[in-house]
Design a protein around this motif. Structure first.
Motif, PDB file in Angstrom:
ATOM      1  N   GLU A 198       0.840  -1.204   0.000  1.00 55.10           N
ATOM      2  CA  GLU A 198       0.000   0.000   0.000  1.00 55.10           C
ATOM      3  C   GLU A 198       0.875   1.254   0.000  1.00 55.10           C
ATOM      4  OE1 GLU A 198      -3.479   2.304   2.583  1.00 55.10           O
ATOM      5  OE2 GLU A 198      -2.665   0.408   3.353  1.00 55.10           O
ATOM      6  N   PHE A 199       1.941   1.239   0.783  1.00 52.26           N
ATOM      7  CA  PHE A 199       2.863   2.380   0.817  1.00 52.26           C
ATOM      8  C   PHE A 199       3.454   2.628  -0.575  1.00 52.26           C
ATOM      9  CE2 PHE A 199       7.160   4.166   1.661  1.00 52.26           C
ATOM     10  CZ  PHE A 199       6.767   5.362   2.252  1.00 52.26           C
ATOM     11  N   LEU A 200       3.888   1.560  -1.246  1.00 51.02           N
ATOM     12  CA  LEU A 200       4.442   1.696  -2.588  1.00 51.02           C
ATOM     13  C   LEU A 200       3.410   2.227  -3.581  1.00 51.02           C
ATOM     14  CD1 LEU A 200       6.767   0.194  -1.296  1.00 51.02           C
ATOM     15  CD2 LEU A 200       6.903  -1.191  -3.340  1.00 51.02           C
ATOM     16  N   GLU A 201       2.171   1.765  -3.460  1.00 52.38           N
ATOM     17  CA  GLU A 201       1.104   2.280  -4.328  1.00 52.38           C
ATOM     18  C   GLU A 201       0.912   3.781  -4.117  1.00 52.38           C
ATOM     19  OE1 GLU A 201      -2.529   0.069  -3.844  1.00 52.38           O
ATOM     20  OE2 GLU A 201      -1.499  -1.840  -4.187  1.00 52.38           O
ATOM     21  N   PRO A 241      14.105  -1.966  -0.702  1.00 50.85           N
ATOM     22  CA  PRO A 241      15.091  -1.009  -0.190  1.00 50.85           C
ATOM     23  C   PRO A 241      15.208   0.265  -1.021  1.00 50.85           C
ATOM     24  CG  PRO A 241      16.155  -2.998  -1.032  1.00 50.85           C
ATOM     25  CD  PRO A 241      14.684  -3.256  -1.042  1.00 50.85           C
ATOM     26  N   GLU A 242      14.824   0.203  -2.292  1.00 55.12           N
ATOM     27  CA  GLU A 242      14.890   1.404  -3.130  1.00 55.12           C
ATOM     28  C   GLU A 242      13.885   2.472  -2.678  1.00 55.12           C
ATOM     29  OE1 GLU A 242      12.170  -1.529  -5.340  1.00 55.12           O
ATOM     30  OE2 GLU A 242      13.901  -1.634  -4.015  1.00 55.12           O
ATOM     31  N   PHE A 243      12.973   2.118  -1.777  1.00 53.03           N
ATOM     32  CA  PHE A 243      11.989   3.070  -1.259  1.00 53.03           C
ATOM     33  C   PHE A 243      12.303   3.544   0.165  1.00 53.03           C
ATOM     34  CE2 PHE A 243       9.761   1.163  -4.786  1.00 53.03           C
ATOM     35  CZ  PHE A 243       9.079   2.244  -5.327  1.00 53.03           C
ATOM     36  N   LYS A 244      13.484   3.192   0.668  1.00 55.99           N
ATOM     37  CA  LYS A 244      13.844   3.603   2.028  1.00 55.99           C
ATOM     38  C   LYS A 244      13.831   5.114   2.202  1.00 55.99           C
ATOM     39  CE  LYS A 244      17.648   1.114   2.227  1.00 55.99           C
ATOM     40  NZ  LYS A 244      18.897   0.507   2.713  1.00 55.99           N
ATOM     41  N   VAL A 245      14.243   5.846   1.177  1.00 58.94           N
ATOM     42  CA  VAL A 245      14.263   7.297   1.306  1.00 58.94           C
ATOM     43  C   VAL A 245      12.859   7.833   1.545  1.00 58.94           C
ATOM     44  CG1 VAL A 245      14.079   7.899  -1.152  1.00 58.94           C
ATOM     45  CG2 VAL A 245      15.283   9.418   0.420  1.00 58.94           C
ATOM     46  N   TRP A 246      11.857   7.186   0.965  1.00 55.67           N
ATOM     47  CA  TRP A 246      10.471   7.612   1.182  1.00 55.67           C
ATOM     48  C   TRP A 246      10.016   7.286   2.596  1.00 55.67           C
ATOM     49  CZ3 TRP A 246       8.930  11.052  -2.022  1.00 55.67           C
ATOM     50  CH2 TRP A 246       9.454  11.067  -3.314  1.00 55.67           C
ATOM     51  N   CYS A 305      19.290   6.014  10.177  1.00 59.62           N
ATOM     52  CA  CYS A 305      20.356   6.969  10.486  1.00 59.62           C
ATOM     53  C   CYS A 305      21.742   6.389  10.223  1.00 59.62           C
ATOM     54  CB  CYS A 305      20.225   7.406  11.940  1.00 59.62           C
ATOM     55  SG  CYS A 305      21.390   8.662  12.434  1.00 59.62           S
ATOM     56  N   VAL A 306      21.848   5.080  10.210  1.00 55.96           N
ATOM     57  CA  VAL A 306      23.139   4.424   9.959  1.00 55.96           C
ATOM     58  C   VAL A 306      23.152   3.679   8.629  1.00 55.96           C
ATOM     59  CG1 VAL A 306      23.736   4.272  12.398  1.00 55.96           C
ATOM     60  CG2 VAL A 306      22.488   2.389  11.324  1.00 55.96           C
ATOM     61  N   ASP A 307      22.194   3.978   7.773  1.00 57.42           N
ATOM     62  CA  ASP A 307      22.116   3.328   6.463  1.00 57.42           C
ATOM     63  C   ASP A 307      23.357   3.650   5.640  1.00 57.42           C
ATOM     64  OD1 ASP A 307      19.792   1.926   4.764  1.00 57.42           O
ATOM     65  OD2 ASP A 307      21.006   3.184   3.437  1.00 57.42           O
ATOM     66  N   SER A 308      23.753   2.741   4.790  1.00 56.61           N
ATOM     67  CA  SER A 308      24.946   2.961   3.958  1.00 56.61           C
ATOM     68  C   SER A 308      24.706   4.003   2.863  1.00 56.61           C
ATOM     69  CB  SER A 308      25.407   1.645   3.327  1.00 56.61           C
ATOM     70  OG  SER A 308      24.384   1.135   2.485  1.00 56.61           O
ATOM     71  N   ASP A 309      23.451   4.252   2.519  1.00 59.38           N
ATOM     72  CA  ASP A 309      23.125   5.204   1.463  1.00 59.38           C
ATOM     73  C   ASP A 309      23.058   6.630   2.030  1.00 59.38           C
ATOM     74  OD1 ASP A 309      21.920   6.791  -0.519  1.00 59.38           O
ATOM     75  OD2 ASP A 309      20.490   5.236  -1.102  1.00 59.38           O
ATOM     76  N   PRO A 310      23.899   7.536   1.548  1.00 62.42           N
ATOM     77  CA  PRO A 310      23.870   8.901   2.071  1.00 62.42           C
ATOM     78  C   PRO A 310      22.536   9.621   1.840  1.00 62.42           C
ATOM     79  CG  PRO A 310      25.662   8.629   0.469  1.00 62.42           C
ATOM     80  CD  PRO A 310      24.947   7.331   0.565  1.00 62.42           C
ATOM     81  N   MET A 311      21.798   9.258   0.795  1.00 61.24           N
ATOM     82  CA  MET A 311      20.482   9.886   0.578  1.00 61.24           C
ATOM     83  C   MET A 311      19.529   9.598   1.732  1.00 61.24           C
ATOM     84  SD  MET A 311      19.408   9.715  -3.452  1.00 61.24           S
ATOM     85  CE  MET A 311      17.702   9.625  -2.974  1.00 61.24           C
ATOM     86  N   ILE A 312      19.632   8.408   2.286  1.00 61.55           N
ATOM     87  CA  ILE A 312      18.764   8.021   3.397  1.00 61.55           C
ATOM     88  C   ILE A 312      19.161   8.817   4.641  1.00 61.55           C
ATOM     89  CG2 ILE A 312      17.948   6.108   4.819  1.00 61.55           C
ATOM     90  CD1 ILE A 312      17.357   5.818   1.746  1.00 61.55           C
TER      91      ILE A 312
END
Length: 139
Positions: A9-12, A43-48, A64-71
């Motif tokens: 539902e979140f992805l929709e 995981p591609e939706f973590k920023v959302w 807060c400790v994710d490897s992706d700086p965008m997150i």
């Protein structure tokens, strides 16, 4: 207020062409299970997830400790955060995250002052110094 009941539902909501749906994705709450399902399965939706205004502390702590700086950047713009998270982000290896944090109105003045004095980046020092001056002169 509605709740988001599943990762799907979140992805929709995020993928919708309807601005109301996208707003719901950023403002409605979900259970820990739903948030962790989004993070694990999509995981591609973590920023959302990080941008959602209601995401609980347990999820913020993880992102807060994710490897992706965008997150981490998305988390650095949230407030209020715990002092431990502000401190962790103030030492982030990514200069853009530290710089963004300097503009976070929830950042304690003591950390902002420390960043202005001792951050390894001149850019971050300048940003933190400007924000420290602005915030201390507003009062």
């Amino acid at each position: 207020m509605n709740n988001i009941n599943s990762a799907e539902e979140f992805l929709e909501l995020i993928s919708s062409d309807n601005p109301t749906d996208r707003m719901r994705a950023g403002t409605e709450s979900a259970s820990l299970l739903v948030w962790f399902n989004v993070i694990d399965k999509y995981p591609e939706f973590k920023v959302w997830v990080a941008r959602n205004r209601t995401v609980p502390k347990e999820v913020i702590d993880l992102l807060c400790v994710d490897s992706d700086p965008m997150i981490r950047h998305a988390i650095s713009t949230k407030y209020p955060l715990d002092i431990e998270l502000y401190s962790k982000l103030a030492k982030d290896k990514d200069e853009s995250i530290r710089s963004s944090l300097a503009y976070n109105r929830g950042l304690p003045l003591s950390l902002l002052k420390e960043m202005a004095k001792s951050d390894p980046s001149d850019f971050v020092k300048k940003s933190a110094s400007e924000m420290y001056k602005k915030r201390t002169h507003e009062k």
